[in-house]
Design an enzyme around this catalytic site. Structure first.
Site, mmCIF file in Angstrom:
data_model
loop_
_atom_site.group_PDB
_atom_site.id
_atom_site.type_symbol
_atom_site.label_atom_id
_atom_site.label_comp_id
_atom_site.label_asym_id
_atom_site.label_seq_id
_atom_site.Cartn_x
_atom_site.Cartn_y
_atom_site.Cartn_z
ATOM 1 N N CYS A 11 42.208 33.858 33.819
ATOM 2 C CA CYS A 11 43.424 33.939 34.471
ATOM 3 C C CYS A 11 43.379 33.080 35.785
ATOM 4 O O CYS A 11 42.609 32.095 35.565
ATOM 5 C CB CYS A 11 43.656 35.706 34.714
ATOM 6 S SG CYS A 11 42.327 36.036 35.986
ATOM 7 N N ASN A 14 40.390 35.189 38.372
ATOM 8 C CA ASN A 14 39.217 35.840 37.782
ATOM 9 C C ASN A 14 38.663 37.073 38.673
ATOM 10 O O ASN A 14 37.450 37.286 38.370
ATOM 11 C CB ASN A 14 38.103 34.695 37.529
ATOM 12 C CG ASN A 14 36.984 35.336 36.641
ATOM 13 O OD1 ASN A 14 35.887 34.894 36.749
ATOM 14 N ND2 ASN A 14 37.258 36.200 35.638
ATOM 15 N N CYS A 16 41.342 40.071 38.665
ATOM 16 C CA CYS A 16 41.891 41.210 38.005
ATOM 17 C C CYS A 16 42.342 40.981 36.751
ATOM 18 O O CYS A 16 41.653 42.045 36.116
ATOM 19 C CB CYS A 16 43.547 41.047 38.731
ATOM 20 S SG CYS A 16 43.585 41.342 40.568
ATOM 21 N N ARG A 17 42.681 40.234 36.026
ATOM 22 C CA ARG A 17 42.864 40.213 34.638
ATOM 23 C C ARG A 17 41.853 39.799 33.591
ATOM 24 O O ARG A 17 41.556 40.649 32.742
ATOM 25 C CB ARG A 17 44.272 39.472 34.311
ATOM 26 C CG ARG A 17 45.615 39.997 34.857
ATOM 27 C CD ARG A 17 46.658 38.980 34.764
ATOM 28 N NE ARG A 17 46.431 37.980 35.706
ATOM 29 C CZ ARG A 17 47.333 36.847 35.732
ATOM 30 N NH1 ARG A 17 48.244 36.784 34.912
ATOM 31 N NH2 ARG A 17 46.934 35.822 36.799
ATOM 32 N N SER A 18 41.428 38.727 33.992
ATOM 33 C CA SER A 18 40.325 38.198 32.924
ATOM 34 C C SER A 18 38.903 38.944 33.138
ATOM 35 O O SER A 18 38.404 39.258 32.023
ATOM 36 C CB SER A 18 40.139 36.803 33.127
ATOM 37 O OG SER A 18 39.699 36.190 34.179
ATOM 38 N N ASP A 119 50.463 38.702 36.658
ATOM 39 C CA ASP A 119 49.662 38.800 37.586
ATOM 40 C C ASP A 119 49.852 40.240 38.389
ATOM 41 O O ASP A 119 51.112 40.252 38.965
ATOM 42 C CB ASP A 119 49.895 37.642 38.558
ATOM 43 C CG ASP A 119 49.007 37.687 39.798
ATOM 44 O OD1 ASP A 119 48.069 38.792 39.967
ATOM 45 O OD2 ASP A 119 49.127 36.782 40.510
HETATM 46 P P1 4NP Z 1 44.064 37.459 38.646
HETATM 47 O O1 4NP Z 1 44.838 37.983 39.635
HETATM 48 O O2 4NP Z 1 44.538 36.023 38.455
HETATM 49 O O3 4NP Z 1 44.351 38.284 37.508
HETATM 50 O O4 4NP Z 1 42.521 37.365 38.900
HETATM 51 C C1 4NP Z 1 45.078 37.314 41.176
HETATM 52 C C2 4NP Z 1 44.016 37.470 42.096
HETATM 53 C C3 4NP Z 1 44.135 36.958 43.267
HETATM 54 C C4 4NP Z 1 45.326 36.058 43.566
HETATM 55 C C5 4NP Z 1 46.274 35.986 42.605
HETATM 56 C C6 4NP Z 1 46.170 36.508 41.265
HETATM 57 N N1 4NP Z 1 45.451 35.443 44.642
HETATM 58 O O5 4NP Z 1 46.531 34.820 44.892
HETATM 59 O O6 4NP Z 1 44.436 35.723 45.615
#
Ligand code: 4NP
Length: 147
Positions: A11, A14, A16-18, A119
């Site tokens: 993602c 790294n 939240c989702r992955s 996201d």
């Molecule tokens: P992820 O979520 O891609 O699912 O880990 C996010 C975590 C942090 C951010 C964006 C998406 N950020 O902008 O800090």
């Protein structure tokens, strides 16, 4: 896409989702002798544990992801992983772009193809429940293709 192989979940951050996708897939694919890992397109959360909301929704579903540490995707991942599953089209584009500079064989696909897993970072807990459900569906989809 019908053979078991090593899986990298990707993602943006790294956190939240992955990490959640890694935990769910590890749990579902115990019968296969494969490696499952996760990484982010971006490096800004490298070294950090998963977001508390992801840890919580995983725990609610009997999966512990609290020991994971975020890292950025690296070019050798394209040699070590047979499948790279991404969460949204932006991840897909970013990973394809990196990939195109290297001779490698990984299959890159949306985890919940043809749907995106959006996201959830700036949303609330409900968003993480939706993400969990979509990740679960996506992991099932992959494993059904392997049967
Ligand atoms: P992820 O979520 O891609 O699912 O880990 C996010 C975590 C942090 C951010 C964006 C998406 N950020 O902008 O800090």
């Amino acid at each position: 896409m019908h053979k078991p192989g090593n899986v990298l979940m990707v993602c943006l951050g790294n956190i939240c989702r992955s990490p959640l996708a890694q935990g769910v897939f590890e749990n579902m694919s115990k019968n296969f002798k494969i490696k499952v890992d996760s990484a982010g397109v971006a490096s800004y959360h490298a070294g950090y544990p998963p977001d508390k909301r992801s840890v919580n929704i995983a725990q609610k579903n009997g999966i512990d992801i609290s020991m994971q540490k975020a890292r950025q995707i690296r070019t050798k991942d394209f040699n070590n992983f047979d499948y790279i599953f991404v969460m949204d089209k932006e991840n897909f584009h970013d990973v394809r772009e990196l990939f195109s500079y290297h001779k490698a064989n990984s299959i890159i696909q949306l985890l919940n193809d043809p749907f995106e897993i959006e996201d959830p970072y700036y949303g609330d807990d409900k968003g993480f429940e939706i993400v969990y459900d979509k990740i679960y569906q996506g992991c099932k989809r992959v494993l059904n293709n392997w049967k």
